[in-house]
Scaffold this motif. Structure first.
Motif, short mmCIF file in Angstrom:
data_model
loop_
_atom_site.label_atom_id
_atom_site.label_comp_id
_atom_site.label_asym_id
_atom_site.label_seq_id
_atom_site.Cartn_x
_atom_site.Cartn_y
_atom_site.Cartn_z
N ILE A 155 -10.42 -20.81 -2.15
CA ILE A 155 -10.10 -22.00 -1.69
C ILE A 155 -10.44 -21.51 0.50
CG2 ILE A 155 -9.35 -23.97 -0.94
CD1 ILE A 155 -8.89 -23.87 -3.67
N CYS A 156 -9.58 -20.72 0.22
CA CYS A 156 -9.19 -20.08 1.74
C CYS A 156 -9.92 -18.94 1.61
CB CYS A 156 -7.31 -19.81 1.26
SG CYS A 156 -6.77 -21.45 1.55
N GLU A 157 -10.68 -18.81 3.38
CA GLU A 157 -11.63 -17.41 2.98
C GLU A 157 -10.47 -15.86 3.16
OE1 GLU A 157 -14.62 -15.70 5.90
OE2 GLU A 157 -14.19 -17.74 6.51
N LYS A 158 -10.42 -15.51 2.22
CA LYS A 158 -10.17 -14.25 2.56
C LYS A 158 -10.59 -12.76 3.62
CE LYS A 158 -9.87 -12.95 -1.90
NZ LYS A 158 -10.08 -12.43 -3.27
N GLY A 159 -9.59 -11.97 4.57
CA GLY A 159 -10.36 -10.93 4.68
C GLY A 159 -10.71 -11.42 6.59
N ILE A 160 -10.59 -12.64 6.83
CA ILE A 160 -11.10 -13.23 7.82
C ILE A 160 -10.54 -12.06 9.66
CG2 ILE A 160 -10.68 -14.58 9.71
CD1 ILE A 160 -10.49 -16.89 7.63
N TYR A 161 -9.44 -11.26 9.34
CA TYR A 161 -9.35 -10.03 10.48
C TYR A 161 -9.34 -8.82 9.74
CZ TYR A 161 -7.41 -14.65 12.83
OH TYR A 161 -7.53 -16.03 13.78
N ALA A 162 -10.26 -8.92 8.92
CA ALA A 162 -10.05 -7.43 7.97
C ALA A 162 -11.21 -6.52 9.43
CB ALA A 162 -10.88 -7.23 6.87
N GLY A 163 -10.56 -5.00 9.65
CA GLY A 163 -11.32 -4.17 10.65
C GLY A 163 -11.12 -4.87 12.35
N PHE A 220 -0.85 -13.26 5.25
CA PHE A 220 -1.24 -11.88 6.39
C PHE A 220 -2.52 -10.79 5.41
CE2 PHE A 220 2.09 -12.31 9.59
CZ PHE A 220 1.64 -13.29 10.15
N TYR A 221 -1.32 -10.77 3.66
CA TYR A 221 -2.52 -10.35 3.54
C TYR A 221 -3.50 -10.15 3.30
CZ TYR A 221 -3.97 -7.83 -0.55
OH TYR A 221 -5.25 -7.20 -1.89
N LEU A 268 -5.70 -12.38 5.31
CA LEU A 268 -6.07 -12.93 6.28
C LEU A 268 -7.14 -11.08 6.52
CD1 LEU A 268 -4.02 -14.99 8.48
CD2 LEU A 268 -6.27 -15.50 7.79
N THR A 269 -6.25 -9.91 6.59
CA THR A 269 -6.67 -8.45 7.11
C THR A 269 -6.83 -7.63 5.96
OG1 THR A 269 -4.13 -7.57 6.80
CG2 THR A 269 -4.78 -8.17 8.54
N LEU A 270 -6.63 -7.79 5.02
CA LEU A 270 -6.47 -7.70 3.36
C LEU A 270 -6.60 -5.57 3.67
CD1 LEU A 270 -10.40 -8.42 2.42
CD2 LEU A 270 -7.93 -8.58 1.88
N ASN A 271 -4.73 -6.26 4.13
CA ASN A 271 -4.11 -4.17 4.51
C ASN A 271 -2.84 -5.24 3.85
OD1 ASN A 271 -1.70 -2.71 5.54
ND2 ASN A 271 -3.32 -2.41 6.84
N THR A 272 -2.30 -3.59 2.47
CA THR A 272 -1.70 -3.94 1.97
C THR A 272 -0.09 -4.31 2.58
OG1 THR A 272 -0.82 -2.26 1.02
CG2 THR A 272 -2.26 -3.32 0.19
N THR A 273 0.07 -3.82 3.56
CA THR A 273 1.43 -3.93 4.12
C THR A 273 2.02 -5.38 4.04
OG1 THR A 273 1.00 -2.10 5.49
CG2 THR A 273 2.38 -3.49 6.34
N GLY A 274 0.78 -6.44 4.09
CA GLY A 274 1.30 -7.38 3.85
C GLY A 274 1.50 -7.64 2.79
N LEU A 275 0.75 -7.22 1.26
CA LEU A 275 1.68 -7.63 0.42
C LEU A 275 3.37 -7.36 -0.03
CD1 LEU A 275 0.28 -8.92 -2.51
CD2 LEU A 275 -1.08 -6.52 -2.74
N PHE A 276 3.05 -5.94 0.30
CA PHE A 276 4.33 -5.26 -0.28
C PHE A 276 5.12 -6.01 0.35
CE2 PHE A 276 1.51 -1.09 -0.20
CZ PHE A 276 1.87 -1.22 -0.91
N CYS A 277 5.35 -6.49 2.22
CA CYS A 277 6.64 -7.63 2.56
C CYS A 277 6.64 -8.96 1.55
CB CYS A 277 5.87 -7.34 3.61
SG CYS A 277 6.45 -5.95 4.58
N GLY A 278 5.58 -9.01 1.55
CA GLY A 278 5.59 -10.30 0.67
C GLY A 278 6.55 -10.46 -0.97
#
Length: 152
Positions: free
Chosen positions: A34-42, A110-111, A113-123
């Motif tokens: 429903i929400c787009e993933k990875g908008i800021y990946a890269g 943030f996870y 949006l960026t697909l970086n696991t730092t946001g996942l760990f902090c969440g």
């Protein structure tokens, strides 16, 4: 008095379930597409900014949320008459949960949006910290120094 504590407990449990539900729905929206993933990946600059904000929120708000409740409990809430103490306990429990919701929701965002696991760990850390806030009747009585056997 027992009825007031049960009513408070029911309210706090409901709010706690809502907290977890909001985070679960938020994750479900991203996972279902429903929400787009990875908008800021890269995008290295945006990833750095979002990760920095997420980490700072996590290391700032989690200890602050847990400590501010304890300080208010020790310095103010225990000094109040019972009815005011219960109302204040409810208010500060809600504040604590809201302070934990901020890093949880933002870091999961943030996870995704960026697909970086730092946001996942902090969440996940924010969600784990919320486990220290699970409401129970014995916890309320213990934190407010009430006797275990209340027969009113």
């Amino acid at each position: 008095m027992k009825e007031q504590i049960k009513k408070l407990l029911l309210t706090l449990k409901g709010e706690y379930i809502i907290f977890w539900s909001i985070v679960a729905w938020f994750i479900l929206f991203y996972e279902s597409g429903i929400c787009e993933k990875g908008i800021y990946a890269g995008n290295v600059q945006m990833e750095y900014i979002l990760q920095s904000v997420g980490i700072l929120l996590t290391i700032g708000l989690i200890p602050f949320a847990l400590r501010i409740f304890n300080l208010n409990l020790v310095k103010r809430i225990k000094e109040y008459p019972l009815e005011r103490a219960l109302a204040s306990y409810k208010l500060w429990s809600e504040v604590r949960l809201c302070l934990l919701a901020v890093p949880a929701i933002l870091n999961f965002s943030f996870y995704y949006l960026t697909l970086n696991t730092t946001g996942l760990f902090c969440g996940v850390m924010a969600m784990l910290a919320s486990l220290f806030c699970v409401p129970s009747e014995s916890r309320i009585k213990n934190e407010l120094d009430l006797p275990e056997e209340i027969n009113e």
